[in-house]
Design a protein around this motif. Structure first.
Motif, PDB file in Angstrom:
ATOM      1  N   SER A  22       0.835  -1.190   0.000  1.00 14.90           N
ATOM      2  CA  SER A  22       0.000   0.000   0.000  1.00 14.90           C
ATOM      3  C   SER A  22       0.882   1.256   0.000  1.00 14.90           C
ATOM      4  CB  SER A  22      -0.937   0.022   1.207  1.00 14.90           C
ATOM      5  OG  SER A  22      -0.218   0.284   2.395  1.00 14.90           O
ATOM      6  N   LEU A  23       0.395   2.285  -0.662  1.00 17.34           N
ATOM      7  CA  LEU A  23       1.154   3.530  -0.699  1.00 17.34           C
ATOM      8  C   LEU A  23       1.320   4.152   0.689  1.00 17.34           C
ATOM      9  CD1 LEU A  23       0.208   5.313  -4.033  1.00 17.34           C
ATOM     10  CD2 LEU A  23       2.020   3.688  -3.545  1.00 17.34           C
ATOM     11  N   PRO A  24       0.314   4.083   1.583  1.00 18.51           N
ATOM     12  CA  PRO A  24       0.559   4.610   2.927  1.00 18.51           C
ATOM     13  C   PRO A  24       1.710   3.892   3.653  1.00 18.51           C
ATOM     14  CG  PRO A  24      -1.788   4.455   2.549  1.00 18.51           C
ATOM     15  CD  PRO A  24      -1.114   3.766   1.383  1.00 18.51           C
ATOM     16  N   ARG A  25       1.812   2.586   3.474  1.00 12.83           N
ATOM     17  CA  ARG A  25       2.927   1.849   4.104  1.00 12.83           C
ATOM     18  C   ARG A  25       4.263   2.295   3.507  1.00 12.83           C
ATOM     19  NH1 ARG A  25       4.349  -4.519   3.773  1.00 12.83           N
ATOM     20  NH2 ARG A  25       6.033  -4.472   5.286  1.00 12.83           N
ATOM     21  N   LEU A  26       4.296   2.443   2.187  1.00 11.04           N
ATOM     22  CA  LEU A  26       5.514   2.911   1.536  1.00 11.04           C
ATOM     23  C   LEU A  26       5.862   4.333   1.965  1.00 11.04           C
ATOM     24  CD1 LEU A  26       4.755   1.383  -1.935  1.00 11.04           C
ATOM     25  CD2 LEU A  26       6.805   0.882  -0.582  1.00 11.04           C
ATOM     26  N   ALA A  27       4.851   5.169   2.133  1.00 11.80           N
ATOM     27  CA  ALA A  27       5.084   6.551   2.575  1.00 11.80           C
ATOM     28  C   ALA A  27       5.699   6.574   3.965  1.00 11.80           C
ATOM     29  CB  ALA A  27       3.774   7.337   2.555  1.00 11.80           C
ATOM     30  N   LYS A  28       5.170   5.744   4.835  1.00  9.08           N
ATOM     31  CA  LYS A  28       5.699   5.686   6.198  1.00  9.08           C
ATOM     32  C   LYS A  28       7.153   5.210   6.180  1.00  9.08           C
ATOM     33  CE  LYS A  28       3.313   4.820  10.164  1.00  9.08           C
ATOM     34  NZ  LYS A  28       2.373   4.108  10.991  1.00  9.08           N
ATOM     35  N   ARG A  29       7.449   4.233   5.344  1.00 11.60           N
ATOM     36  CA  ARG A  29       8.798   3.661   5.288  1.00 11.60           C
ATOM     37  C   ARG A  29       9.807   4.610   4.654  1.00 11.60           C
ATOM     38  NH1 ARG A  29      10.317  -1.752   5.494  1.00 11.60           N
ATOM     39  NH2 ARG A  29      12.570  -1.816   5.629  1.00 11.60           N
ATOM     40  N   THR A  30       9.381   5.343   3.619  1.00 11.36           N
ATOM     41  CA  THR A  30      10.310   6.215   2.899  1.00 11.36           C
ATOM     42  C   THR A  30      10.371   7.634   3.441  1.00 11.36           C
ATOM     43  OG1 THR A  30       8.621   6.880   1.303  1.00 11.36           O
ATOM     44  CG2 THR A  30       9.985   4.966   0.719  1.00 11.36           C
ATOM     45  N   GLY A  31       9.318   8.049   4.153  1.00  8.30           N
ATOM     46  CA  GLY A  31       9.245   9.434   4.602  1.00  8.30           C
ATOM     47  C   GLY A  31       8.733  10.369   3.521  1.00  8.30           C
ATOM     48  N   VAL A  36       3.498  12.116  -3.555  1.00  9.74           N
ATOM     49  CA  VAL A  36       4.806  12.064  -4.219  1.00  9.74           C
ATOM     50  C   VAL A  36       5.044  10.657  -4.750  1.00  9.74           C
ATOM     51  CG1 VAL A  36       7.310  12.241  -3.864  1.00  9.74           C
ATOM     52  CG2 VAL A  36       5.777  13.974  -2.904  1.00  9.74           C
ATOM     53  N   LEU A  37       4.756   9.642  -3.928  1.00 12.37           N
ATOM     54  CA  LEU A  37       4.930   8.257  -4.371  1.00 12.37           C
ATOM     55  C   LEU A  37       4.035   7.947  -5.565  1.00 12.37           C
ATOM     56  CD1 LEU A  37       5.161   6.411  -0.958  1.00 12.37           C
ATOM     57  CD2 LEU A  37       7.004   6.765  -2.611  1.00 12.37           C
ATOM     58  N   LEU A  38       2.802   8.408  -5.525  1.00 11.76           N
ATOM     59  CA  LEU A  38       1.882   8.166  -6.637  1.00 11.76           C
ATOM     60  C   LEU A  38       2.434   8.782  -7.927  1.00 11.76           C
ATOM     61  CD1 LEU A  38      -0.787   6.928  -7.485  1.00 11.76           C
ATOM     62  CD2 LEU A  38      -1.914   9.035  -6.799  1.00 11.76           C
ATOM     63  N   ARG A  39       2.956   9.973  -7.834  1.00  9.39           N
ATOM     64  CA  ARG A  39       3.538  10.637  -9.005  1.00  9.39           C
ATOM     65  C   ARG A  39       4.774   9.877  -9.501  1.00  9.39           C
ATOM     66  NH1 ARG A  39       2.905  15.489  -7.316  1.00  9.39           N
ATOM     67  NH2 ARG A  39       4.691  15.502  -5.953  1.00  9.39           N
ATOM     68  N   LEU A  40       5.656   9.490  -8.588  1.00 11.52           N
ATOM     69  CA  LEU A  40       6.870   8.769  -8.974  1.00 11.52           C
ATOM     70  C   LEU A  40       6.549   7.412  -9.586  1.00 11.52           C
ATOM     71  CD1 LEU A  40       9.147   9.520  -5.886  1.00 11.52           C
ATOM     72  CD2 LEU A  40       9.434  10.402  -8.218  1.00 11.52           C
TER      73      LEU A  40
END
Length: 92
Positions: A22-31, A36-40
């Motif tokens: 999930s993008l929220p999990r990735l956001a938490k892990r990457t900061g 931003v993740l969705l765009r990348l």
């Protein structure tokens, strides 16, 4: 943005055990923010942005609960391209 793209792809490769992440999990892990993740990840997918098509390293979809899920493809792991993160810098 190349540093963020590299971090996003490396983190996805690390966490994706075949079911996506999930993008929220990735956001938490990457900061990084989910937006931003969705765009990348969109730039790393096979989506066409303007005249250029992305490399197809990531697949994005929305699950039945409405969460954005990212999956790394074999090409994103380097199966089709020996250096996917380096090549991603030109598309971001």
């Amino acid at each position: 943005m190349a540093v963020q793209a590299r971090l996003a792809l490396e983190t996805l490769a690390e966490l994706d055990g075949g079911n996506g992440v999930s993008l929220p999990r990735l956001a938490k892990r990457t900061g990084l923010r989910v937006s931003v993740l969705l765009r990348l990840y969109t730039l790393m997918s096979d989506a066409r942005v303007g005249a250029e098509q992305g490399p197809g390293w990531v697949r994005l979809h929305v699950d039945e609960d409405g969460r954005w899920i990212a999956r790394i493809t074999p090409a994103g792991r380097g199966g089709d391209d020996p250096s996917p993160v380096e090549g991603g810098e030109s598309t971001s």
